[in-house]
Scaffold this motif. Structure first.
Motif, PDB file in Angstrom:
ATOM      1  N   LEU A  80       0.832  -1.199   0.000  1.00 16.70           N
ATOM      2  CA  LEU A  80       0.000   0.000   0.000  1.00 16.70           C
ATOM      3  C   LEU A  80       0.869   1.252   0.000  1.00 16.70           C
ATOM      4  N   PRO A  81       0.513   2.241  -0.795  1.00 20.39           N
ATOM      5  CA  PRO A  81       1.279   3.491  -0.774  1.00 20.39           C
ATOM      6  C   PRO A  81       1.106   4.209   0.557  1.00 20.39           C
ATOM      7  N   VAL A  82       2.133   4.922   0.967  1.00 18.12           N
ATOM      8  CA  VAL A  82       2.084   5.724   2.186  1.00 18.12           C
ATOM      9  C   VAL A  82       1.687   7.149   1.809  1.00 18.12           C
ATOM     10  N   VAL A  83       0.655   7.661   2.471  1.00 18.81           N
ATOM     11  CA  VAL A  83       0.188   9.024   2.221  1.00 18.81           C
ATOM     12  C   VAL A  83       0.274   9.804   3.528  1.00 18.81           C
ATOM     13  N   GLU A  84       0.904  10.958   3.480  1.00 16.96           N
ATOM     14  CA  GLU A  84       1.025  11.805   4.667  1.00 16.96           C
ATOM     15  C   GLU A  84      -0.148  12.781   4.727  1.00 16.96           C
ATOM     16  N   ALA A  85      -0.829  12.776   5.853  1.00 19.57           N
ATOM     17  CA  ALA A  85      -1.959  13.683   6.070  1.00 19.57           C
ATOM     18  C   ALA A  85      -1.494  14.811   6.986  1.00 19.57           C
ATOM     19  N   HIS A  86      -1.375  15.997   6.440  1.00 18.53           N
ATOM     20  CA  HIS A  86      -0.967  17.166   7.223  1.00 18.53           C
ATOM     21  C   HIS A  86      -2.220  17.816   7.798  1.00 18.53           C
ATOM     22  N   LEU A  87      -2.420  17.627   9.094  1.00 20.55           N
ATOM     23  CA  LEU A  87      -3.624  18.100   9.760  1.00 20.55           C
ATOM     24  C   LEU A  87      -3.279  19.200  10.750  1.00 20.55           C
ATOM     25  N   SER A  88      -4.184  20.153  10.879  1.00 20.09           N
ATOM     26  CA  SER A  88      -3.946  21.296  11.760  1.00 20.09           C
ATOM     27  C   SER A  88      -4.275  20.954  13.208  1.00 20.09           C
ATOM     28  N   GLU A  89      -4.049  21.914  14.080  1.00 24.03           N
ATOM     29  CA  GLU A  89      -4.439  21.777  15.483  1.00 24.03           C
ATOM     30  C   GLU A  89      -5.765  22.471  15.758  1.00 24.03           C
ATOM     31  N   GLN A  90      -6.468  22.824  14.700  1.00 25.66           N
ATOM     32  CA  GLN A  90      -7.794  23.416  14.829  1.00 25.66           C
ATOM     33  C   GLN A  90      -8.827  22.304  15.080  1.00 25.66           C
TER      34      GLN A  90
END
Length: 276
Positions: A72-82
């Motif tokens: 499976l490909p690795v996908v980075e999820a950049h999530l805020s602190e909101q």
């Protein structure tokens, strides 16, 4: 802040650029994934702890799962602190488990920079057909900002199913400041036949609820029309990925079929902080 103002603010934060940078995901070998699913299903349906232990210990089965997850490909999820970013993080058990089970095989849909590109190509022919049939049946999709209308739509759709409780959606605990993007498909008589709710954080969105009424064949196509409507809305706000929580390899066949038809792919999700 009103629903429309909140959506506009989210769109400005996305700015359109995150979707423009969203790369296509590598093609995954379906046979490998099916072998992994078969082993996981065998464990899930085994009767009793001892039987599950025996089924799970199969060397061939374990190898199939490890091989499937590795490809499976690795996908980075950049999530805020909101609030929206914290909500999405909570879906994937970040920091609450030693093993990131909820991030090992997650269904993700990469979104193109233009909504016309999403429906283009032979791989979307069936989806275009479903949407066209739904439109010809008189189904209309709209965004909902009124809390009372959201409540009415959920209750009506759930009442047709006979297998759930509206409070499963309406009674969920919510963190202060969290705004959910709601879209609804209405049939030719004005009754809601599908309900879509998303949590939107900068360049990522997650499907918080997706309910379809059981009132006949038209609603089968209506869910595809509503999905496309929601995707257009997200792309217009600069969203680059749409994610569904849960271990996708154990999703029911009907859900997997819908996800494959609409372009979702299983990935290994890696949670990250916001991009700078």
């Amino acid at each position: 802040m009103s629903g429309g103002q909140q959506e506009a603010a989210t769109g400005r934060r996305g700015g359109g650029s995150p979707a423009a940078r969203t790369p296509p995901l590598p093609v995954v070998d379906r046979e490998v994934l099916e072998r992994a699913r078969a082993h996981l299903r065998a464990v899930a349906v085994a009767k009793g702890p001892a039987a599950r232990l025996v089924a799970g210990a199969s060397p061939a089965g374990l190898r199939s799962v490890v091989t499937g997850l590795r490809q499976l490909p690795v996908v980075e999820a950049h999530l805020s602190e909101q609030p929206a970013g914290l909500e999405l993080r909570s879906w994937f058990a970040n920091g609450r488990r030693a093993l990131p089970v909820d991030r090992l095989a997650v269904a993700v849909l990469p979104l193109p920079p233009e909504h016309t590109a999403y429906l283009a190509g032979r791989q979307r022919q069936a989806l275009r057909t479903n949407v066209r049939r739904s439109e010809q049946a008189g189904v209309v999709c709209a965004d909902v900002f009124d809390a009372a209308e959201r409540h009415r739509c959920v209750e009506h759709v759930v009442s047709t199913r006979g297998d759930g409780d509206p409070q499963g959606v309406l009674g969920r605990e919510t963190r202060p400041g969290l705004h959910r993007w709601v879209s609804v498909a209405y049939d030719a008589t004005g009754d809601p036949v599908a309900f879509h709710e998303a949590v939107v954080d900068v360049s990522w969105a997650g499907v918080g609820a997706f309910l379809t009424a059981r009132t006949g064949g038209a609603t089968h196509d209506a869910r595809y029309q509503l999905h496309v409507h929601a995707v257009r809305r997200l792309i217009s706000a600069g969203i680059g990925h749409l994610v569904v929580s849960g271990f996708s390899l154990l999703a029911p066949p009907g859900i997997r079929y819908f996800q494959e038809r609409t372009g979702f792919q299983p990935v290994r999700l890696r949670l990250r902080g916001p991009e700078h």
